[in-house]
Scaffold this motif. Structure first.
Motif, short mmCIF file in Angstrom:
data_model
loop_
_atom_site.label_atom_id
_atom_site.label_comp_id
_atom_site.label_asym_id
_atom_site.label_seq_id
_atom_site.Cartn_x
_atom_site.Cartn_y
_atom_site.Cartn_z
N TYR A 1 -0.77 3.68 0.27
CA TYR A 1 -2.06 2.99 0.14
C TYR A 1 -3.03 3.47 1.21
CZ TYR A 1 0.20 0.36 -3.39
OH TYR A 1 0.88 0.05 -4.55
N SER A 2 -4.18 3.95 0.78
CA SER A 2 -5.22 4.36 1.71
C SER A 2 -5.70 3.14 2.48
CB SER A 2 -6.40 4.97 0.96
OG SER A 2 -6.00 6.17 0.35
N ILE A 3 -6.02 3.34 3.72
CA ILE A 3 -6.42 2.21 4.57
C ILE A 3 -7.94 2.09 4.60
CG2 ILE A 3 -6.27 1.25 6.91
CD1 ILE A 3 -3.69 3.05 7.22
N ILE B 1 -6.23 -2.82 -3.60
CA ILE B 1 -5.12 -2.51 -4.50
C ILE B 1 -5.47 -2.84 -5.95
CG2 ILE B 1 -2.68 -2.97 -5.01
CD1 ILE B 1 -2.25 -3.58 -2.08
N GLU B 2 -5.05 -1.94 -6.85
CA GLU B 2 -5.23 -2.19 -8.28
C GLU B 2 -3.87 -2.43 -8.91
OE1 GLU B 2 -7.54 0.72 -10.34
OE2 GLU B 2 -7.10 -0.16 -12.30
N LEU B 3 -3.78 -3.48 -9.69
CA LEU B 3 -2.53 -3.78 -10.39
C LEU B 3 -2.34 -2.79 -11.54
CD1 LEU B 3 -0.14 -5.76 -11.08
CD2 LEU B 3 -1.76 -6.91 -12.60
N VAL B 4 -1.18 -2.14 -11.56
CA VAL B 4 -0.79 -1.35 -12.73
C VAL B 4 0.28 -2.20 -13.43
CG1 VAL B 4 0.13 0.84 -13.56
CG2 VAL B 4 -1.25 0.79 -11.47
N PRO B 5 -0.08 -2.84 -14.53
CA PRO B 5 0.87 -3.79 -15.13
C PRO B 5 2.14 -3.09 -15.61
CG PRO B 5 -1.33 -3.97 -16.13
CD PRO B 5 -1.32 -2.72 -15.32
N ASP C 1 4.36 0.39 -16.79
CA ASP C 1 4.03 1.56 -15.93
C ASP C 1 4.15 1.21 -14.45
OD1 ASP C 1 3.52 3.18 -18.09
OD2 ASP C 1 1.38 2.72 -18.14
N GLY C 2 3.60 0.09 -14.08
CA GLY C 2 3.57 -0.28 -12.66
C GLY C 2 4.90 -0.83 -12.18
N ASN C 3 5.28 -0.46 -10.97
CA ASN C 3 6.53 -0.94 -10.38
C ASN C 3 6.28 -1.82 -9.16
OD1 ASN C 3 8.82 0.46 -11.96
ND2 ASN C 3 7.33 2.08 -11.62
N ARG D 1 -5.47 12.47 -4.53
CA ARG D 1 -5.16 11.92 -5.86
C ARG D 1 -4.25 10.72 -5.71
NH1 ARG D 1 -5.25 16.81 -10.10
NH2 ARG D 1 -6.55 18.16 -8.83
N PHE D 2 -4.59 9.63 -6.37
CA PHE D 2 -3.78 8.42 -6.26
C PHE D 2 -2.59 8.44 -7.22
CE2 PHE D 2 -6.85 5.11 -4.19
CZ PHE D 2 -6.83 5.86 -3.03
N TRP D 3 -2.67 9.23 -8.25
CA TRP D 3 -1.51 9.41 -9.13
C TRP D 3 -1.66 10.72 -9.87
CZ3 TRP D 3 -5.55 6.15 -10.42
CH2 TRP D 3 -6.08 6.23 -11.70
C1 LIG Z 1 -2.21 9.10 -0.88
C2 LIG Z 1 -2.28 7.94 -1.85
C3 LIG Z 1 -3.08 6.86 -1.56
C4 LIG Z 1 -3.14 5.78 -2.46
N1 LIG Z 1 -3.97 4.74 -2.18
C5 LIG Z 1 -4.09 3.71 -3.05
C6 LIG Z 1 -4.98 2.62 -2.80
O1 LIG Z 1 -5.70 2.58 -1.79
N2 LIG Z 1 -5.02 1.59 -3.70
C7 LIG Z 1 -4.24 1.61 -4.85
O2 LIG Z 1 -4.31 0.66 -5.64
N3 LIG Z 1 -3.40 2.65 -5.11
C8 LIG Z 1 -3.30 3.68 -4.24
N4 LIG Z 1 -2.43 4.71 -4.52
C9 LIG Z 1 -1.54 4.57 -5.68
C10 LIG Z 1 -0.29 3.79 -5.25
O3 LIG Z 1 0.49 4.59 -4.38
C11 LIG Z 1 0.58 3.39 -6.43
O4 LIG Z 1 0.91 4.51 -7.20
C12 LIG Z 1 -0.11 2.36 -7.32
O5 LIG Z 1 -0.40 1.18 -6.56
C13 LIG Z 1 0.77 1.96 -8.51
O6 LIG Z 1 2.03 1.61 -8.01
P1 LIG Z 1 3.14 1.04 -8.99
O7 LIG Z 1 4.46 1.13 -8.29
O8 LIG Z 1 2.77 -0.31 -9.52
O9 LIG Z 1 3.12 2.04 -10.23
P2 LIG Z 1 3.86 3.46 -10.24
O10 LIG Z 1 5.34 3.31 -10.37
O11 LIG Z 1 3.38 4.23 -9.06
O12 LIG Z 1 3.38 4.07 -11.58
C14 LIG Z 1 2.04 4.14 -11.85
C15 LIG Z 1 1.75 4.93 -13.11
O13 LIG Z 1 0.74 4.23 -13.76
C16 LIG Z 1 -0.41 5.05 -13.98
N5 LIG Z 1 -1.59 4.47 -13.28
C17 LIG Z 1 -2.61 3.88 -13.89
N6 LIG Z 1 -3.51 3.42 -13.02
C18 LIG Z 1 -3.05 3.69 -11.78
C19 LIG Z 1 -3.53 3.46 -10.47
N7 LIG Z 1 -4.69 2.82 -10.21
N8 LIG Z 1 -2.79 3.87 -9.44
C20 LIG Z 1 -1.63 4.50 -9.68
N9 LIG Z 1 -1.12 4.75 -10.90
C21 LIG Z 1 -1.82 4.36 -11.97
C22 LIG Z 1 -0.02 6.45 -13.55
O14 LIG Z 1 0.27 7.15 -14.73
C23 LIG Z 1 1.24 6.31 -12.72
O15 LIG Z 1 2.15 7.31 -12.99
C24 LIG Z 1 -2.37 5.79 -3.65
C25 LIG Z 1 -1.54 6.89 -3.94
C26 LIG Z 1 -1.50 7.96 -3.05
C27 LIG Z 1 -0.61 9.14 -3.39
#
Ligand SMILES: Cc1cc2nc3c(=O)[nH]c(=O)nc-3n(C[C@H](O)[C@H](O)[C@H](O)COP(=O)(O)OP(=O)(O)OC[C@H]3O[C@@H](n4cnc5c(N)ncnc54)[C@H](O)[C@@H]3O)c2cc1C
Length: 248
Positions: A58-60, A73-77, A80-82, A244-246
């Motif tokens: 997570y970027s600060i 932070i954005e919720l990835v439901p 997909d989201g973990n 890139r965030f993803w």
């Molecule tokens: C360097 C870096 C900085 C980051 N900073 C931030 C930040 O400041 N705030 C933040 O919310 N996230 C940030 N992210 C993304 C974060 O690390 C997570 O991937 C994200 O929060 C989703 O996590 P998750 O475990 O719920 O889903 P994951 O298991 O990580 O799976 C997410 C999957 O859902 C999809 N997706 C859809 N929307 C998003 C989204 N917004 N972010 C990530 N994946 C998405 C992608 O296909 C991805 O493969 C950053 C990532 C990187 C690499």
């Protein structure tokens, strides 16, 4: 999970307590963490936090001078989201694990006079940190900062008021925001730019009159936006840096 146990067994985590939360939309929130030890970082870097054994970057958004670590932070439901569904359920006083070292090379490059900062939604976070820190530092008073933020909806601009104020109070700061779905009801009172940031950027760069060889363009957040900005600048003299965030 017992943090002390994690710390002893792995030696690579610390606790961070959630001390404040601000909900922007159903899927977007800011959170403030109190790490158990001082967390050092440079503006633009990210921290790695975890819960339930899952860790993400997570970027600060806070400045290194602040006591708390602020994240956007954005919720990835699911499915997909973990991690984000777990983070979304945490309450004030709950804890997450935090890697003790900040990471990342997405930091301000002082060789350039002009800093064009393009971000989508949560991708604004590193720029907020940079501006909070460097606008107070006279070494940076000859630099120009142009922030261009994009989102689908007007309620997703988490730092609009702060960035607008910075632009009003600092003549070297410009802030513009663009929404990509202008026709939707949720955006009906929108007065700003319309279109995806990657499509409005070239026009804004021309209006800002920045010389390419004195300018670095940063792009942070949505990989599709980043790919397109990179492609558009590839035959120019602009320097380009991305976070890139993803993966697409
Ligand atoms: C360097 C870096 C900085 C980051 N900073 C931030 C930040 O400041 N705030 C933040 O919310 N996230 C940030 N992210 C993304 C974060 O690390 C997570 O991937 C994200 O929060 C989703 O996590 P998750 O475990 O719920 O889903 P994951 O298991 O990580 O799976 C997410 C999957 O859902 C999809 N997706 C859809 N929307 C998003 C989204 N917004 N972010 C990530 N994946 C998405 C992608 O296909 C991805 O493969 C950053 C990532 C990187 C690499």
């Amino acid at each position: 999970m017992n943090f002390e146990a994690v710390k002893v067994v792995k030696g690579k985590f610390m606790w961070a307590k959630i001390v404040k939360r601000e909900q922007l939309t159903e899927d977007l929130w800011k959170t403030w963490l109190q790490p158990e030890e001082k967390f050092n970082f440079n503006p633009g870097q990210y921290c790695t936090i975890g819960s339930g054994g899952i860790e993400r970057a997570y970027s600060i958004a806070s400045s290194p001078e602040e006591d708390l670590i602020e994240l956007f932070i954005e919720l990835v439901p699911p499915p997909d989201g973990n991690l984000t569904p777990l983070l979304n359920d945490l309450k004030l006083g709950d804890t997450v694990t935090m890697r003790p070292r900040a990471k990342g090379i997405f930091v301000l490059k002082p060789d350039y006079k002009n800093h064009v900062m393009v971000g989508t939604v949560t991708g604004i976070a590193p720029y907020v940190s940079m501006l909070r820190k460097y606008l107070k530092d006279t070494n940076f008073s000859n630099y120009n900062f142009y922030v261009l933020e994009g989102a689908s909806y007007l309620d997703e601009f988490g730092y609009e008021n702060e960035l607008q104020k910075l632009a009003e109070n600092n003549k070297n700061v410009t802030f513009e925001a663009s929404i990509s779905r202008p026709l939707e009801d949720r955006n009906k009172n929108w007065q700003g730019l319309k279109g995806r940031v990657n499509n409005v950027l070239e026009d804004r760069i021309i209006s800002w009159k920045v010389k390419p060889n004195e300018t670095i363009v940063y792009a942070c957040g949505h990989p599709g936006m980043i790919e397109d900005v990179k492609e558009k600048l590839k035959d120019s003299d602009f320097t380009f840096l991305e976070e890139r965030f993803w993966k697409d």
